[in-house]
Design a protein around this motif. Structure first.
Motif, PDB file in Angstrom:
ATOM      1  N   LEU A  26       0.830  -1.203   0.000  1.00  0.00           N
ATOM      2  CA  LEU A  26       0.000   0.000   0.000  1.00  0.00           C
ATOM      3  C   LEU A  26       0.868   1.258   0.000  1.00  0.00           C
ATOM      4  CD1 LEU A  26      -2.971  -0.773   2.422  1.00  0.00           C
ATOM      5  CD2 LEU A  26      -3.062  -0.409  -0.046  1.00  0.00           C
ATOM      6  N   GLU A  27       1.978   1.207   0.730  1.00  0.00           N
ATOM      7  CA  GLU A  27       2.873   2.366   0.780  1.00  0.00           C
ATOM      8  C   GLU A  27       3.410   2.694  -0.607  1.00  0.00           C
ATOM      9  OE1 GLU A  27       3.006  -0.233   2.722  1.00  0.00           O
ATOM     10  OE2 GLU A  27       2.448   0.587   4.679  1.00  0.00           O
ATOM     11  N   ARG A  28       3.779   1.661  -1.366  1.00  0.00           N
ATOM     12  CA  ARG A  28       4.289   1.893  -2.709  1.00  0.00           C
ATOM     13  C   ARG A  28       3.195   2.432  -3.630  1.00  0.00           C
ATOM     14  NH1 ARG A  28       7.405   4.072  -6.118  1.00  0.00           N
ATOM     15  NH2 ARG A  28       7.665   2.963  -8.115  1.00  0.00           N
ATOM     16  N   LEU A  29       1.984   1.940  -3.487  1.00  0.00           N
ATOM     17  CA  LEU A  29       0.876   2.437  -4.301  1.00  0.00           C
ATOM     18  C   LEU A  29       0.571   3.894  -3.971  1.00  0.00           C
ATOM     19  CD1 LEU A  29      -1.505  -0.670  -4.182  1.00  0.00           C
ATOM     20  CD2 LEU A  29      -0.123   0.104  -6.128  1.00  0.00           C
ATOM     21  N   PHE A  30       0.682   4.253  -2.694  1.00  0.00           N
ATOM     22  CA  PHE A  30       0.474   5.658  -2.307  1.00  0.00           C
ATOM     23  C   PHE A  30       1.478   6.564  -3.020  1.00  0.00           C
ATOM     24  CE2 PHE A  30      -1.395   4.270   2.006  1.00  0.00           C
ATOM     25  CZ  PHE A  30      -2.688   4.403   1.530  1.00  0.00           C
ATOM     26  N   GLU A  31       2.729   6.093  -3.121  1.00  0.00           N
ATOM     27  CA  GLU A  31       3.790   6.915  -3.696  1.00  0.00           C
ATOM     28  C   GLU A  31       3.587   7.190  -5.187  1.00  0.00           C
ATOM     29  OE1 GLU A  31       7.292   4.720  -2.910  1.00  0.00           O
ATOM     30  OE2 GLU A  31       7.319   5.152  -0.745  1.00  0.00           O
ATOM     31  N   LEU A  32       2.739   6.411  -5.840  1.00  0.00           N
ATOM     32  CA  LEU A  32       2.528   6.578  -7.270  1.00  0.00           C
ATOM     33  C   LEU A  32       1.586   7.744  -7.588  1.00  0.00           C
ATOM     34  CD1 LEU A  32       2.168   2.813  -8.279  1.00  0.00           C
ATOM     35  CD2 LEU A  32       4.175   4.286  -8.522  1.00  0.00           C
ATOM     36  N   PHE A  33       1.046   8.366  -6.568  1.00  0.00           N
ATOM     37  CA  PHE A  33       0.144   9.509  -6.760  1.00  0.00           C
ATOM     38  C   PHE A  33       0.822  10.799  -6.307  1.00  0.00           C
ATOM     39  CE2 PHE A  33      -2.606   5.846  -6.413  1.00  0.00           C
ATOM     40  CZ  PHE A  33      -3.609   6.085  -7.350  1.00  0.00           C
ATOM     41  N   GLU A  34       0.551  11.870  -7.037  1.00  0.00           N
ATOM     42  CA  GLU A  34       0.994  13.178  -6.586  1.00  0.00           C
ATOM     43  C   GLU A  34       0.279  13.516  -5.286  1.00  0.00           C
ATOM     44  OE1 GLU A  34       3.332  14.889  -7.882  1.00  0.00           O
ATOM     45  OE2 GLU A  34       3.626  13.778  -9.770  1.00  0.00           O
ATOM     46  N   GLU A  35       0.928  14.321  -4.466  1.00  0.00           N
ATOM     47  CA  GLU A  35       0.372  14.607  -3.137  1.00  0.00           C
ATOM     48  C   GLU A  35      -1.028  15.212  -3.220  1.00  0.00           C
ATOM     49  OE1 GLU A  35       1.624  16.948   0.984  1.00  0.00           O
ATOM     50  OE2 GLU A  35       3.025  16.797  -0.707  1.00  0.00           O
ATOM     51  N   GLY A  36      -1.265  16.077  -4.211  1.00  0.00           N
ATOM     52  CA  GLY A  36      -2.548  16.747  -4.308  1.00  0.00           C
ATOM     53  C   GLY A  36      -3.673  15.853  -4.791  1.00  0.00           C
ATOM     54  N   GLU A  37      -3.327  14.742  -5.502  1.00  0.00           N
ATOM     55  CA  GLU A  37      -4.356  13.858  -6.050  1.00  0.00           C
ATOM     56  C   GLU A  37      -4.493  12.556  -5.284  1.00  0.00           C
ATOM     57  OE1 GLU A  37      -3.164  12.835 -10.035  1.00  0.00           O
ATOM     58  OE2 GLU A  37      -1.533  11.541  -9.336  1.00  0.00           O
ATOM     59  N   ARG A  38      -3.642  12.359  -4.282  1.00  0.00           N
ATOM     60  CA  ARG A  38      -3.601  11.083  -3.580  1.00  0.00           C
ATOM     61  C   ARG A  38      -4.896  10.821  -2.814  1.00  0.00           C
ATOM     62  NH1 ARG A  38       1.413  11.187  -0.303  1.00  0.00           N
ATOM     63  NH2 ARG A  38       2.326  10.955  -2.398  1.00  0.00           N
ATOM     64  N   PRO A  39      -5.559   9.694  -3.083  1.00  0.00           N
ATOM     65  CA  PRO A  39      -6.801   9.362  -2.361  1.00  0.00           C
ATOM     66  C   PRO A  39      -6.510   9.052  -0.894  1.00  0.00           C
ATOM     67  CG  PRO A  39      -6.623   8.122  -4.420  1.00  0.00           C
ATOM     68  CD  PRO A  39      -5.282   8.736  -4.159  1.00  0.00           C
ATOM     69  N   GLU A  40      -7.540   9.125  -0.091  1.00  0.00           N
ATOM     70  CA  GLU A  40      -7.419   8.788   1.324  1.00  0.00           C
ATOM     71  C   GLU A  40      -7.281   7.268   1.486  1.00  0.00           C
ATOM     72  OE1 GLU A  40      -7.158  10.887   3.846  1.00  0.00           O
ATOM     73  OE2 GLU A  40      -7.264  12.567   2.433  1.00  0.00           O
ATOM     74  N   PRO A  41      -6.659   6.821   2.593  1.00  0.00           N
ATOM     75  CA  PRO A  41      -6.496   5.370   2.822  1.00  0.00           C
ATOM     76  C   PRO A  41      -7.811   4.602   2.758  1.00  0.00           C
ATOM     77  CG  PRO A  41      -5.153   6.604   4.374  1.00  0.00           C
ATOM     78  CD  PRO A  41      -5.984   7.617   3.633  1.00  0.00           C
ATOM     79  N   GLU A  42      -8.894   5.201   3.263  1.00  0.00           N
ATOM     80  CA  GLU A  42     -10.187   4.520   3.221  1.00  0.00           C
ATOM     81  C   GLU A  42     -10.647   4.282   1.786  1.00  0.00           C
ATOM     82  OE1 GLU A  42      -9.490   7.203   4.937  1.00  0.00           O
ATOM     83  OE2 GLU A  42      -9.459   6.434   6.998  1.00  0.00           O
ATOM     84  N   GLN A  43     -10.345   5.267   0.908  1.00  0.00           N
ATOM     85  CA  GLN A  43     -10.714   5.123  -0.497  1.00  0.00           C
ATOM     86  C   GLN A  43      -9.891   4.020  -1.160  1.00  0.00           C
ATOM     87  OE1 GLN A  43     -10.010   9.344  -1.317  1.00  0.00           O
ATOM     88  NE2 GLN A  43     -12.153   9.556  -1.924  1.00  0.00           N
ATOM     89  N   PHE A  44      -8.640   3.904  -0.750  1.00  0.00           N
ATOM     90  CA  PHE A  44      -7.794   2.837  -1.278  1.00  0.00           C
ATOM     91  C   PHE A  44      -8.379   1.468  -0.919  1.00  0.00           C
ATOM     92  CE2 PHE A  44      -3.733   3.426  -3.368  1.00  0.00           C
ATOM     93  CZ  PHE A  44      -3.598   4.810  -3.385  1.00  0.00           C
ATOM     94  N   LYS A  45      -8.758   1.324   0.343  1.00  0.00           N
ATOM     95  CA  LYS A  45      -9.294   0.044   0.787  1.00  0.00           C
ATOM     96  C   LYS A  45     -10.606  -0.283   0.073  1.00  0.00           C
ATOM     97  CE  LYS A  45      -7.167   0.290   5.373  1.00  0.00           C
ATOM     98  NZ  LYS A  45      -7.395   0.363   6.837  1.00  0.00           N
TER      99      LYS A  45
END
Length: 269
Positions: A26-45
């Motif tokens: 999940l940490e690596r998937l988070f890094e693939l998004f720009e900070e301004g467009e990064r979804p919240e962890p709940e949205q990821f799940k």
């Protein structure tokens, strides 16, 4: 694309996992998004759950393993999918699998302790193969004469066997059910081929003397012994490394003191 929509995000995550070809945390998937467009962890799940459900009825599935999430072909298709590769998959010896089982269920464990349970010496090529495949690693050294290395399994081991953690290892009772019944013994009067007998004699030689033969423990007996040690598997071995470093420092100081004493005892000429 609306990254706040679980369906759109699920498709993007599917694209990431298909392109990577391996598990992604999940940490690596988070890094693939720009900070301004990064979804919240709940949205990821929520998106991962949408992706998992979308795989139902298809030839592949979303699987969570120790290293993260990956898309993989379902196991029931393996006999046919395997034909894509001309090279036959590597088959591992019984000795290697028994050694791996001992490490998995009794970690951390030394080579000598493995030999005590199996009743035969562990070929160095077995541990070399397991280390090269990154299924096991050295997590410390036993505080006994010779300081033998202690082995434990890795995330690579868990990933290969579709496990998220050691808690998902199958009960030993289930493994024992897979153990085939022993074959009938050969006629004791049957003649042993000369070449095979010569190789057996050579293997027993040690500086010209025959070693005492050791009786190899059956896999069924091995599993029965492991059954009593299945609980409380250790998964974090960093403390062992710290302890080894402290012991090594104390050992160096003791050696320096001994050398100083020896210098003081040298006879005068």
């Amino acid at each position: 694309m609306n990254l706040n929509d679980p369906k759109d995000l699920a498709q993007l995550l599917e694209a990431f996992l298909l392109a990577s070809g391996k598990a992604q945390s999940l940490e690596r998937l988070f890094e693939l998004f720009e900070e301004g467009e990064r979804p919240e962890p709940e949205q990821f799940k929520a998106a991962l759950e949408v992706l998992r459900l979308s795989c139902e009825g298809r030839a592949f599935e979303l699987k969570e393993v120790a290293s993260g999430y990956r898309l993989q072909v379902r196991e029931r298709f393996a006999p046919w999918v395997g034909r894509l590769w001309e090279e036959r998959p590597q088959r591992y010896s019984r000795a290697l699998l028994e050694t791996l089982a001992l490490i998995a269920y009794r970690q951390p464990i030394t080579r000598g302790e493995i030999e005590d349970v199996r009743g035969v010496a562990v070929n160095s090529n077995i541990t070399k193969t397991l280390l090269e495949r990154e299924w096991i690693r050295v997590v410390g050294y036993r505080d006994v004469p010779g300081r033998p290395a202690m082995f434990a399994t890795t995330k690579g081991f868990l990933d290969h066997f579709n496990l998220k953690s050691l808690d998902e290892l199958p009960p030993l009772a289930a493994l024992r059910e897979l153990e085939p019944e022993p074959e009938l013994a050969l006629d004791g009067d049957a003649e042993v081929p000369a070449g095979l007998q010569a190789r057996a004699d050579l293997a027993l030689q040690d500086d010209g003397e025959a070693a005492e033969p050791r009786e190899e423990t059956s896999f069924r007996s091995l599993l029965a012994e492991l059954d009593t040690m299945e609980q409380g598997l250790k998964t974090d071995f960093d403390d062992l490394r710290l302890a080894d470093e402290d012991e090594a420092g104390e050992s160096d100081e003791a050696v320096e003191d001994d050398l100083a004493d020896l210098d003081g005892d040298q006879p005068l000429h």
